[in-house]
Design an enzyme around this catalytic site. Structure first.
Site, PDB file in Angstrom:
ATOM      1  N   GLY A   1       1.343  -1.320   0.261  1.00 61.49           N
ATOM      2  CA  GLY A   1       0.033  -0.072  -0.100  1.00 61.49           C
ATOM      3  C   GLY A   1       0.978   1.547  -0.305  1.00 61.49           C
TER       4      GLY A   1
ATOM      5  N   ARG B   1       1.092  -4.779  -5.003  1.00 60.13           N
ATOM      6  CA  ARG B   1       1.382  -6.182  -4.644  1.00 60.13           C
ATOM      7  C   ARG B   1       1.370  -7.308  -4.939  1.00 60.13           C
ATOM      8  NH1 ARG B   1      -0.614  -3.822   0.158  1.00 60.13           N
ATOM      9  NH2 ARG B   1      -2.735  -2.553   0.682  1.00 60.13           N
TER      10      ARG B   1
ATOM     11  N   ASP C   1       5.646  -5.190   5.805  1.00 55.69           N
ATOM     12  CA  ASP C   1       6.213  -6.627   6.056  1.00 55.69           C
ATOM     13  C   ASP C   1       6.134  -7.634   4.935  1.00 55.69           C
ATOM     14  OD1 ASP C   1       6.499  -8.426   9.786  1.00 55.69           O
ATOM     15  OD2 ASP C   1       5.911  -9.181   7.515  1.00 55.69           O
TER      16      ASP C   1
ATOM     17  N   THR D   1       4.632   2.505   5.386  1.00 53.81           N
ATOM     18  CA  THR D   1       3.251   1.973   5.422  1.00 53.81           C
ATOM     19  C   THR D   1       2.445   2.991   6.085  1.00 53.81           C
ATOM     20  OG1 THR D   1       1.612   0.129   6.582  1.00 53.81           O
ATOM     21  CG2 THR D   1       3.673  -0.160   6.767  1.00 53.81           C
TER      22      THR D   1
ATOM     23  N   ASP E   1       0.147   2.902   8.732  1.00 50.44           N
ATOM     24  CA  ASP E   1      -0.757   1.370   9.759  1.00 50.44           C
ATOM     25  C   ASP E   1       0.472   1.229  11.246  1.00 50.44           C
ATOM     26  OD1 ASP E   1      -2.402  -0.033   7.695  1.00 50.44           O
ATOM     27  OD2 ASP E   1      -1.887  -1.377   7.631  1.00 50.44           O
TER      28      ASP E   1
ATOM     29  N   ASP F   1       2.707  -0.796  11.694  1.00 46.92           N
ATOM     30  CA  ASP F   1       2.407  -2.411  12.179  1.00 46.92           C
ATOM     31  C   ASP F   1       3.788  -3.000  12.561  1.00 46.92           C
ATOM     32  OD1 ASP F   1       2.598  -2.954   9.420  1.00 46.92           O
ATOM     33  OD2 ASP F   1       0.589  -4.161   9.503  1.00 46.92           O
TER      34      ASP F   1
ATOM     35  N   ARG G   1      -5.676  -2.003   9.580  1.00 48.84           N
ATOM     36  CA  ARG G   1      -5.613  -3.526   8.959  1.00 48.84           C
ATOM     37  C   ARG G   1      -5.837  -3.916  11.155  1.00 48.84           C
ATOM     38  NH1 ARG G   1      -3.510  -6.263   4.331  1.00 48.84           N
ATOM     39  NH2 ARG G   1      -3.101  -4.428   3.279  1.00 48.84           N
TER      40      ARG G   1
HETATM   41  O1  F6P Z   1      -1.587  -1.480   4.379  1.00 52.02           O
HETATM   42  C1  F6P Z   1      -1.976  -0.179   4.815  1.00 52.02           C
HETATM   43  C2  F6P Z   1      -3.410  -0.657   4.175  1.00 52.02           C
HETATM   44  O2  F6P Z   1      -3.963   1.454   4.307  1.00 52.02           O
HETATM   45  C3  F6P Z   1      -4.769  -1.084   5.116  1.00 52.02           C
HETATM   46  O3  F6P Z   1      -4.243  -0.127   6.587  1.00 52.02           O
HETATM   47  C4  F6P Z   1      -5.500  -1.369   4.996  1.00 52.02           C
HETATM   48  O4  F6P Z   1      -6.080  -2.548   5.512  1.00 52.02           O
HETATM   49  C5  F6P Z   1      -5.082  -1.762   3.504  1.00 52.02           C
HETATM   50  O5  F6P Z   1      -4.063  -0.852   3.168  1.00 52.02           O
HETATM   51  C6  F6P Z   1      -5.990  -1.526   2.754  1.00 52.02           C
HETATM   52  O6  F6P Z   1      -4.843  -2.213   1.247  1.00 52.02           O
HETATM   53  P1  F6P Z   1      -6.335  -1.543  -0.766  1.00 52.02           P
HETATM   54  O7  F6P Z   1      -6.093  -0.346   0.077  1.00 52.02           O
HETATM   55  O8  F6P Z   1      -5.383  -2.588  -0.948  1.00 52.02           O
HETATM   56  O9  F6P Z   1      -7.394  -1.859  -0.660  1.00 52.02           O
END
Ligand code: F6P
Length: 333
Positions: free
Chosen positions: A23, A84, A115, A138, A140, A142, A184
């Protein structure tokens, strides 16, 4: 204040590549800029890989100049685009990626991501010996082995700004709002947003609170003359939980509105903090690759930029501070 140790430098590197993966996060561009400019200053050529590992496998690798990264420090998103990449879970694919880089004369790879992206880099280095360094990017926050990640501060500021706005309308209509934030399975964004936005309740995956207790908090507020409430909810593994909670509150007689902040938290101008963190981490990544250090992430602990081996990062659990959780609960009452 961020402490930047004296950067190591012991050998010459002919060329390195940089990519963003997973992301996007505000501040990734500032990190790309730092990687490119620091490498060029040390006479090392730099290649930008478009669209993460997928672009690498397709050979989307272009030389970058100092001017390629002009005027991007203030921009959200990533000029290199991101992805991804499921294919990178396969060993043969990682081997092919290392060959693609080697054929171009590239001697090291900087991966800006989370990660999952670091897992790919770590496995590729273990299997092929190709040097990799990670920069935690990120929203997050995390990632184990670092207290801070690029984009987290901006995302929290965006969410707090949204809550300030929601509070205006919540208090005008005497309403309860459930505001769902990203993160997440991590509650970092929710907790800091909740404390910073003065939320009445903060709900994170790390500490479950039953609906009855949320209702007790609302009732206590009403007795003290509160006519509106903000509940900040971390999305958890299944985004959209705000609707479920709002329905439960409605069923108990509380008129409730929902606001899911979603991807607004991922975009926008990075804060000065994120730009600074990204600049320091980007330069440090290049310096460590030049010093022969790899298979590691650039982390930030006790406000100091430092090298953390991937094996101590990947799959590691970063626990939310219970002291901060308690503080959030006390201040919300
Ligand atoms: O990891 C970053 C993040 O924004 C999370 O907080 C969220 O759950 C996820 O990516 C959303 O992913 P996508 O943009 O693929 O919907």
């Amino acid at each position: 204040m961020l402490q930047i140790p004296h950067l190591p430098e012991t050998r010459k590197l002919k060329a390195l590549a940089v990519l963003t993966s997973g992301g996007d996060a505000p501040g990734m561009n500032a990190a790309i800029r730092a990687v490119v400019r620091y490498a060029i200053a040390k006479d090392c050529a730099v290649y930008g890989v478009t669209k993460g590992y997928s672009g690498l496998l397709e050979g989307q690798i272009q030389p970058m100049e100092a001017s390629s990264v002009a005027n991007i420090i203030q921009r959200g998103g990533t000029i290199l685009k991101t992805d991804r990449c499921e294919a990178f879970f396969r060993k043969a694919v990682r081997r092919e990626a290392a060959h693609i880089l080697q054929r171009k004369g590239i001697e090291g790879l900087v991966v800006i991501g989370g990660d999952g992206s670091f897992t790919g880099a770590h496995l590729m280095e273990n299997e092929t010996g190709f040097p990799t360094i990670g920069i935690p990017g990120t929203i997050d926050n995390d990632i184990a082995g670092t207290e801070d990640t690029i984009g987290f501060d901006t995302a929290v500021n965006t969410a707090v700004d949204a809550i300030d706005r929601i509070r205006d309308t919540a208090s005008s209509h005497d309403r309860i709002f459930v505001v769902e934030v990203m993160g997440r399975s991590s509650g970092y964004i929710a907790l800091q947003t909740g404390i910073g936005g003065g939320a009445e309740t903060v709900l994170v995956p790390e500490r479950k609170i039953p609906v009855s207790k949320i209702c007790d908090t609302i009732e206590r507020g009403i007795r003290r003359g509160k006519t509106s409430s903000i509940i900040v909810l971390a999305e958890g593994r299944t985004p959209g939980n705000a609707q479920v909670l709002a329905q439960k509150l409605e069923d108990r007689g509380y008129a409730t509105k929902v606001c899911i902040l979603g991807h607004t938290q991922r975009g926008g101008t990075p804060t000065a903090h994120d730009r600074m963190l990204a600049s320091a981490m980007g330069a440090s990544a290049v310096a460590h690759l030049m010093a022969g250090h790899s298979n590691s992430m650039i982390g930030c602990r006790d406000n100091r930029i430092q090298l953390v081996p991937f094996k101590d990062v990947i799959g590691g659990k970063k626990t939310l501070s219970t002291a901060l959780l308690d503080l959030g609960a006390v201040l919300a009452t």
